[in-house]
Design a protein around this motif. Structure first.
Motif, PDB file in Angstrom:
ATOM      1  N   THR A 138       0.087  -5.636  15.964  1.00 28.82           N
ATOM      2  CA  THR A 138       1.255  -5.700  15.157  1.00 28.82           C
ATOM      3  C   THR A 138       2.203  -6.886  15.275  1.00 28.82           C
ATOM      4  N   LEU A 139       2.806  -7.441  14.482  1.00 26.70           N
ATOM      5  CA  LEU A 139       3.912  -8.355  14.357  1.00 26.70           C
ATOM      6  C   LEU A 139       4.918  -7.742  13.455  1.00 26.70           C
ATOM      7  N   VAL A 140       6.226  -7.769  14.018  1.00 26.32           N
ATOM      8  CA  VAL A 140       7.348  -7.512  13.407  1.00 26.32           C
ATOM      9  C   VAL A 140       8.038  -8.588  13.356  1.00 26.32           C
ATOM     10  N   LEU A 141       8.437  -9.015  12.020  1.00 25.45           N
ATOM     11  CA  LEU A 141       9.086 -10.432  11.804  1.00 25.45           C
ATOM     12  C   LEU A 141      10.470 -10.023  11.303  1.00 25.45           C
ATOM     13  N   ALA A 142      11.446 -10.539  12.225  1.00 28.38           N
ATOM     14  CA  ALA A 142      12.787 -10.467  11.760  1.00 28.38           C
ATOM     15  C   ALA A 142      13.716 -11.649  11.265  1.00 28.38           C
ATOM     16  N   ILE A 161      15.928  -2.817  14.245  1.00 34.81           N
ATOM     17  CA  ILE A 161      14.347  -3.382  14.763  1.00 34.81           C
ATOM     18  C   ILE A 161      13.774  -2.236  15.280  1.00 34.81           C
ATOM     19  N   ILE A 162      14.642  -1.339  16.206  1.00 37.15           N
ATOM     20  CA  ILE A 162      14.011  -0.037  16.969  1.00 37.15           C
ATOM     21  C   ILE A 162      13.886   0.925  16.006  1.00 37.15           C
ATOM     22  N   ASP A 163      14.810   1.167  15.112  1.00 35.42           N
ATOM     23  CA  ASP A 163      14.752   2.295  14.173  1.00 35.42           C
ATOM     24  C   ASP A 163      13.389   2.172  13.419  1.00 35.42           C
ATOM     25  N   VAL A 164      13.106   0.978  12.834  1.00 31.65           N
ATOM     26  CA  VAL A 164      11.961   0.540  11.958  1.00 31.65           C
ATOM     27  C   VAL A 164      10.778   0.704  12.736  1.00 31.65           C
ATOM     28  N   CYS A 165      10.756   0.163  14.286  1.00 31.02           N
ATOM     29  CA  CYS A 165       9.488   0.483  15.010  1.00 31.02           C
ATOM     30  C   CYS A 165       9.343   1.856  15.315  1.00 31.02           C
ATOM     31  N   THR A 194       4.545  -7.647  19.063  1.00 31.04           N
ATOM     32  CA  THR A 194       5.123  -8.825  19.177  1.00 31.04           C
ATOM     33  C   THR A 194       6.312  -8.969  18.356  1.00 31.04           C
ATOM     34  N   LEU A 195       7.561  -9.228  18.610  1.00 30.55           N
ATOM     35  CA  LEU A 195       8.573  -9.575  17.749  1.00 30.55           C
ATOM     36  C   LEU A 195       8.862 -10.875  17.616  1.00 30.55           C
ATOM     37  N   VAL A 196       8.616 -11.208  16.132  1.00 26.61           N
ATOM     38  CA  VAL A 196       9.018 -12.602  15.928  1.00 26.61           C
ATOM     39  C   VAL A 196      10.323 -12.860  15.239  1.00 26.61           C
ATOM     40  N   GLY A 197      11.366 -13.450  15.858  1.00 24.44           N
ATOM     41  CA  GLY A 197      12.792 -13.656  15.253  1.00 24.44           C
ATOM     42  C   GLY A 197      13.151 -14.828  14.910  1.00 24.44           C
ATOM     43  N   HIS A 198      13.659 -15.083  13.761  1.00 22.89           N
ATOM     44  CA  HIS A 198      14.160 -16.456  13.610  1.00 22.89           C
ATOM     45  C   HIS A 198      15.497 -16.573  13.805  1.00 22.89           C
ATOM     46  N   SER A 199      16.058 -17.431  14.413  1.00 21.42           N
ATOM     47  CA  SER A 199      17.401 -17.975  14.851  1.00 21.42           C
ATOM     48  C   SER A 199      17.952 -16.640  15.732  1.00 21.42           C
ATOM     49  N   VAL A 200      19.132 -16.098  15.106  1.00 23.57           N
ATOM     50  CA  VAL A 200      19.780 -15.106  15.705  1.00 23.57           C
ATOM     51  C   VAL A 200      19.097 -13.930  15.959  1.00 23.57           C
ATOM     52  N   SER A 201      17.978 -13.646  15.221  1.00 24.93           N
ATOM     53  CA  SER A 201      16.813 -12.579  15.624  1.00 24.93           C
ATOM     54  C   SER A 201      16.278 -12.731  16.799  1.00 24.93           C
ATOM     55  N   SER A 202      16.331 -13.838  17.150  1.00 22.96           N
ATOM     56  CA  SER A 202      15.544 -14.111  18.537  1.00 22.96           C
ATOM     57  C   SER A 202      16.310 -13.347  19.307  1.00 22.96           C
ATOM     58  N   MET A 203      17.544 -13.559  19.325  1.00 20.14           N
ATOM     59  CA  MET A 203      18.500 -12.669  20.410  1.00 20.14           C
ATOM     60  C   MET A 203      18.620 -11.113  20.112  1.00 20.14           C
ATOM     61  N   THR A 204      18.563 -10.797  18.907  1.00 18.87           N
ATOM     62  CA  THR A 204      18.506  -9.420  18.465  1.00 18.87           C
ATOM     63  C   THR A 204      17.320  -8.869  18.901  1.00 18.87           C
ATOM     64  N   GLY A 205      16.061  -9.615  18.841  1.00 16.77           N
ATOM     65  CA  GLY A 205      14.900  -9.232  19.315  1.00 16.77           C
ATOM     66  C   GLY A 205      14.773  -8.768  20.849  1.00 16.77           C
ATOM     67  N   LEU A 206      15.602  -9.718  21.409  1.00 17.74           N
ATOM     68  CA  LEU A 206      15.472  -9.541  22.952  1.00 17.74           C
ATOM     69  C   LEU A 206      16.509  -8.244  23.379  1.00 17.74           C
ATOM     70  N   ILE A 207      17.370  -8.284  22.526  1.00 20.02           N
ATOM     71  CA  ILE A 207      18.304  -6.713  22.913  1.00 20.02           C
ATOM     72  C   ILE A 207      17.303  -5.636  22.863  1.00 20.02           C
ATOM     73  N   ALA A 208      16.674  -5.552  21.547  1.00 20.81           N
ATOM     74  CA  ALA A 208      15.754  -4.589  21.218  1.00 20.81           C
ATOM     75  C   ALA A 208      14.784  -4.505  22.304  1.00 20.81           C
ATOM     76  N   ALA A 209      14.169  -5.635  22.486  1.00 20.90           N
ATOM     77  CA  ALA A 209      13.067  -5.449  23.661  1.00 20.90           C
ATOM     78  C   ALA A 209      13.520  -4.874  24.990  1.00 20.90           C
ATOM     79  N   LEU A 210      14.637  -5.387  25.488  1.00 17.65           N
ATOM     80  CA  LEU A 210      15.304  -4.707  26.710  1.00 17.65           C
ATOM     81  C   LEU A 210      15.640  -3.297  26.595  1.00 17.65           C
ATOM     82  N   LYS A 211      15.986  -2.805  25.265  1.00 17.40           N
ATOM     83  CA  LYS A 211      16.142  -1.239  25.056  1.00 17.40           C
ATOM     84  C   LYS A 211      14.834  -0.579  25.079  1.00 17.40           C
ATOM     85  N   ALA A 212      13.815  -1.421  24.376  1.00 17.20           N
ATOM     86  CA  ALA A 212      12.505  -0.566  24.188  1.00 17.20           C
ATOM     87  C   ALA A 212      11.353  -1.406  24.581  1.00 17.20           C
ATOM     88  N   PRO A 213      11.274  -1.439  25.918  1.00 20.20           N
ATOM     89  CA  PRO A 213      10.326  -2.564  26.418  1.00 20.20           C
ATOM     90  C   PRO A 213       8.688  -1.989  26.109  1.00 20.20           C
TER      91      PRO A 213
END
Length: 267
Positions: free
Chosen positions: A21-25, A79-83, A92-111
């Motif tokens: 699964t890919l999640v595109l943000a 992101i977490i809610d959708v997942c 794999t979270l694919v984030g564009h621009s600022v979503s690279s960082m929102t994806g990082l935040i989500a990944a730290l909360k939901a590894p």
């Protein structure tokens, strides 16, 4: 318990035939349609989850809460809610621009949910912080950009869109400008402040997820040095640099980045 309204709230769509699964943000001022040039290369290998942040695209505007979305944490929670709504794990979270960082935040909360990160033209901080970090912008420049949103919203959109798309995406600048203009100004300004004034540099070393950074050689919003900073401050990151001018490799060079993304997400 998150209700099924999450799917409607974030205009969630699931496409593709793969088992991984890919999640595109999408990035600031955009929506899930911005991925349409990349997804055809991914449909056979992956299940692809598309969504719009609240306040963007076809999301439910009634779900917008200023307190939640004035920081990137609120978008990361989307992101977490959708997942969670889809029962996803090992994505794999694919984030564009600022979503690279929102994806990082989500990944730290939901590894356990987000186990890999792919970052398209990322920046952990757009502000310059001399002498150790150059984000590309002085605070007064970004405050002026935010101020222009109040004074002349259409003028702001027409100024920012070509800067974001760069020469490689010159033909798509109007599409991005139209996307900016279709967003409620209150929602857009809230997201803009969260995007341009956030600083996620201290989060980079905390992520253990394998990370792939896609970097343009010429990007007015995130220079190569910014990509190098991210790579050097993460535990398990690699960077691929593409000959391109602009901040939207998934739109301007989808066929070039697709093989690297596929290889990274499948391994």
């Amino acid at each position: 318990m998150i209700g099924t309204d999450t799917r409607e709230r974030n205009a969630v769509k699931v496409i593709g035939n793969g088992t991984k699964t890919l999640v595109l943000a999408h990035g600031f001022g955009c929506d899930q349609t911005m991925w349409r040039l990349l997804t055809p290369s991914l449909l056979d290998q992956f299940k692809i989850v598309l969504f719009d942040y609240v306040g963007c695209g076809q999301s439910d505007p009634k779900a917008f809460k200023m307190k939640r979305y004035e920081t990137l944490d609120g978008y990361a929670q989307d992101i977490i809610d959708v997942c969670e709504e889809l029962g996803l794990r090992d994505v794999t979270l694919v984030g564009h621009s600022v979503s690279s960082m929102t994806g990082l935040i989500a990944a730290l909360k939901a590894p356990d949910v987000i186990t890999k990160l792919a970052m398209v033209c990322p920046s952990p901080c757009f502000l310059n912080d001399p002498p150790h970090y150059s984000g590309g912008f002085e605070r007064e420049d970004l405050e002026g950009l935010i101020g222009l949103m109040d004074q002349n919203y259409i003028g702001w959109a027409n100024h920012l869109a070509p800067l974001v798309m760069g020469q490689s995406g010159a033909g798509m600048s109007k599409e991005l400008s139209d996307s900016f203009c279709s967003t409620d100004p209150l929602f857009a300004k809230t997201f803009a402040k969260a995007t341009f004034f956030s600083d996620c540099r201290d989060l980079l070393p905390k992520a253990e997820q394998p990370t792939l950074i896609f970097q343009s050689t010429e990007d007015a919003l995130a220079a190569v040095s910014v990509g190098e900073f991210i790579q050097s401050n993460m535990r398990n990151a690699e960077m691929k640099v593409f000959e391109a001018h602009g901040h939207c490799l998934h739109m301007t060079h989808p066929k070039e980045i697709a093989p690297s993304l596929i290889e990274f997400a499948l391994k």
